[in-house]
Design an enzyme around this catalytic site. Structure first.
Site, mmCIF file in Angstrom:
data_model
loop_
_atom_site.group_PDB
_atom_site.id
_atom_site.type_symbol
_atom_site.label_atom_id
_atom_site.label_comp_id
_atom_site.label_asym_id
_atom_site.label_seq_id
_atom_site.Cartn_x
_atom_site.Cartn_y
_atom_site.Cartn_z
ATOM 1 C CG ASN A 7 -1.845 1.122 1.306
ATOM 2 O OD1 ASN A 7 -1.800 2.027 0.469
ATOM 3 N ND2 ASN A 7 -2.717 1.105 2.293
ATOM 4 N NE ARG A 91 -6.053 1.615 -0.234
ATOM 5 C CZ ARG A 91 -6.057 2.724 0.471
ATOM 6 N NH1 ARG A 91 -4.980 3.119 1.110
ATOM 7 N NH2 ARG A 91 -7.147 3.445 0.550
ATOM 8 C CG HIS A 180 -12.915 3.697 3.036
ATOM 9 N ND1 HIS A 180 -13.704 4.716 3.531
ATOM 10 C CD2 HIS A 180 -11.645 4.004 3.370
ATOM 11 C CE1 HIS A 180 -12.942 5.601 4.131
ATOM 12 N NE2 HIS A 180 -11.677 5.202 4.057
ATOM 13 N NE ARG A 241 -10.183 12.960 3.446
ATOM 14 C CZ ARG A 241 -10.098 11.637 3.373
ATOM 15 N NH1 ARG A 241 -11.191 10.910 3.351
ATOM 16 N NH2 ARG A 241 -8.938 11.046 3.314
ATOM 17 C CG ASP A 284 -7.468 10.122 18.338
ATOM 18 O OD1 ASP A 284 -8.382 9.507 18.934
ATOM 19 O OD2 ASP A 284 -6.428 9.578 17.942
ATOM 20 C CD GLU A 385 -8.916 -0.946 4.083
ATOM 21 O OE1 GLU A 385 -8.510 -0.478 5.169
ATOM 22 O OE2 GLU A 385 -9.177 -0.244 3.099
HETATM 23 P P1 AMP Z 1 -8.310 4.394 11.157
HETATM 24 O O1 AMP Z 1 -8.276 5.536 10.179
HETATM 25 O O2 AMP Z 1 -9.240 3.307 10.761
HETATM 26 O O3 AMP Z 1 -6.937 3.913 11.548
HETATM 27 O O4 AMP Z 1 -8.946 5.008 12.506
HETATM 28 C C1 AMP Z 1 -8.232 5.949 13.264
HETATM 29 C C2 AMP Z 1 -9.187 6.679 14.193
HETATM 30 O O5 AMP Z 1 -9.929 5.750 14.999
HETATM 31 C C3 AMP Z 1 -8.442 7.546 15.195
HETATM 32 O O6 AMP Z 1 -8.180 8.801 14.670
HETATM 33 C C4 AMP Z 1 -9.406 7.614 16.354
HETATM 34 O O7 AMP Z 1 -10.226 8.734 16.162
HETATM 35 C C5 AMP Z 1 -10.255 6.373 16.237
HETATM 36 N N1 AMP Z 1 -9.978 5.438 17.341
HETATM 37 C C6 AMP Z 1 -9.023 4.493 17.414
HETATM 38 N N2 AMP Z 1 -9.088 3.828 18.606
HETATM 39 C C7 AMP Z 1 -10.111 4.375 19.287
HETATM 40 C C8 AMP Z 1 -10.703 4.135 20.577
HETATM 41 N N3 AMP Z 1 -10.233 3.197 21.406
HETATM 42 N N4 AMP Z 1 -11.756 4.905 20.937
HETATM 43 C C9 AMP Z 1 -12.238 5.845 20.111
HETATM 44 N N5 AMP Z 1 -11.727 6.114 18.898
HETATM 45 C C10 AMP Z 1 -10.687 5.397 18.489
#
Ligand code: AMP
Length: 398
Positions: A7, A91, A180, A241, A284, A385
């Site tokens: 990726n 990917r 996605h 976004r 986050d 993925e």
């Molecule tokens: P991804 O783009 O799928 O890697 O998701 C990342 C996002 O998931 C992070 O920016 C967080 O906002 C959210 N995230 C990850 N772990 C947790 C958790 N334990 N509780 C709440 N949000 C989470």
């Protein structure tokens, strides 16, 4: 057969080596800051320690060379030689209308991916660099392109057209593509397996909620709608976004702020979403949940607005499919936050949904989190993925 999954981003490269038959992860890693100062690679053989190498990587070919050296290293490697890697799965973000499924990479395929470069100017050129680098170093190894957009190519016209002059679609292919796709496909298939039902008999809504977020409607085994559009900016409110907005806002804000369209789109991509809504507090959700619990007003409005938008899409897709059997949550937030799942499902009583709070509080495994008598099933399915790319690759080369 071992499949190397690549990726490739503009300055990063994620990889996994997967045994296609047993579907076991053999090794994984990440090269970062390719072509910039401070390049480094992390490499973890399955069951072993994470190793970090800080070394210059002038370009993606140098990065892939390092990856291949690590995989074949006498001490820490996992294969004796590159002959033990049967194929590479790449990917690719945008396949436009050229690709409705994964495909073996040929020069013609590379040209067709290049044609889609202006639809994904940040991603496709980087993906192509990854293909070229692997071709240079692994001459003769079959390569497969797996597209983020392919799963959504089954959408009907009424779902993918925008309400703009039709010739923009004819001339420039301006339409909804969706992204996605590998995750939506993996999770919806997995949901059918968990529910013990035929994929083709189900109406499934997949909520991929990570830093980037999208929803899709999968009816009788085919994607019929999805929330991302020509680009990944449309749809849900995401980490940074904006998601959906009145297009007239762009000119309005450009005039107010003395900015041009390019600058405004940068703000919509990088400074908006939950980061923007929370007044710059955080993109986050872990931070936002903590602040919500502490009653911070900016976090409360952000979480409510985010969840409401997801619930609104679920409602729309229930209408699009004339019903829904299962709603699946996946990706960083969808997999980990029982809080957000609760908040979203609180809007869905009309679907007869009740959550089993004990199941909803668990993590890290495929799970039905609705109660036995819940009319619509709700599931948490950790997305994978890379495994989906390995499966697609294996299917084409075996
Ligand atoms: P991804 O783009 O799928 O890697 O998701 C990342 C996002 O998931 C992070 O920016 C967080 O906002 C959210 N995230 C990850 N772990 C947790 C958790 N334990 N509780 C709440 N949000 C989470």
């Amino acid at each position: 057969m071992n499949i190397l999954v690549i990726n490739c981003g503009s300055s990063s490269l994620k990889f996994q080596l997967i045994d296609a038959q047993s579907e076991k992860l053999i090794a994984k890693g990440l090269c970062e800051r390719i072509g910039i100062d401070g390049s480094q690679m992390t490499y973890t053989p399955d069951g072993g320690e994470k190793l970090k190498t800080v070394t210059p990587m002038a370009d993606h070919t140098a990065a892939i060379k390092l990856v291949l050296d690590a995989l074949t290293d006498e001490k820490t490697g996992v294969v004796k030689s590159l002959d033990e890697i049967g194929a590479v799965g790449h990917r690719i973000v945008h396949g436009g209308e050229n690709f409705a499924s994964s495909t073996l990479i040929t020069e013609e395929v590379i040209r067709a991916i290049e044609e889609c470069n202006d639809l994904a100017p940040l991603h496709n050129p980087a993906n192509l660099i990854g293909i070229r680098a692997c071709q240079e170093l692994m001459d003769g190894t079959p390569m497969v392109a797996v597209f983020d957009t392919a799963f959504h190519q089954t959408m009907p016209e009424e779902a993918y057209l925008y309400g703009i002059p039709y010739h923009y679609y004819e001339d420039y292919k301006v339409r909804r593509y969706g992204f996605h796709g590998t995750s939506h496909s993996y999770v919806s298939h997995q949901a059918a397996k968990i529910l013990g039902r035929a994929y083709e008999d189900l109406k499934i809504i997949v909520c991929h909620l990570g830093n980037g977020a999208s929803v899709s409607a999968v009816k009788n085994g085919k994607c019929v709608d999805t929330s991302m559009g020509l680009t990944p900016l449309e749809g849900l409110i995401m980490g940074t976004r904006s998601g959906d907005l009145d297009p007239a806002i762009i000119e309005f804000l450009c005039n107010k702020e003395g900015k041009d369209v390019h600058e405004m789109l940068n703000i919509l991509n990088k400074e908006s979403g939950v980061l923007g809504l929370s007044g710059g507090f955080s993109s986050d959700f872990r931070d936002l949940e903590e602040a919500f619990d502490a009653g911070k007003e900016n976090a409360v409005r952000t979480m409510k607005t985010f969840s409401y938008r997801v619930a609104k899409y679920i409602g729309a897709y229930t209408a699009a499919m004339n019903g829904v059997d299962a709603i699946c949550f996946t990706a960083g937030l969808g997999e980990n936050s029982s809080f957000v799942r609760n908040m979203i499902c609180s809007y869905l009583k009309y679907l007869g949904i009740t959550l089993d709070q004990e199941a909803n509080s668990k993590r890290g495994e495929d799970m039905v989190i609705s109660t036995e008598d819940s009319r619509t099933k709700v599931l948490v399915i950790p997305t994978n993925e890379e495994l989906a790319i390995a499966r697609e690759t294996y299917a084409l080369v075996k």
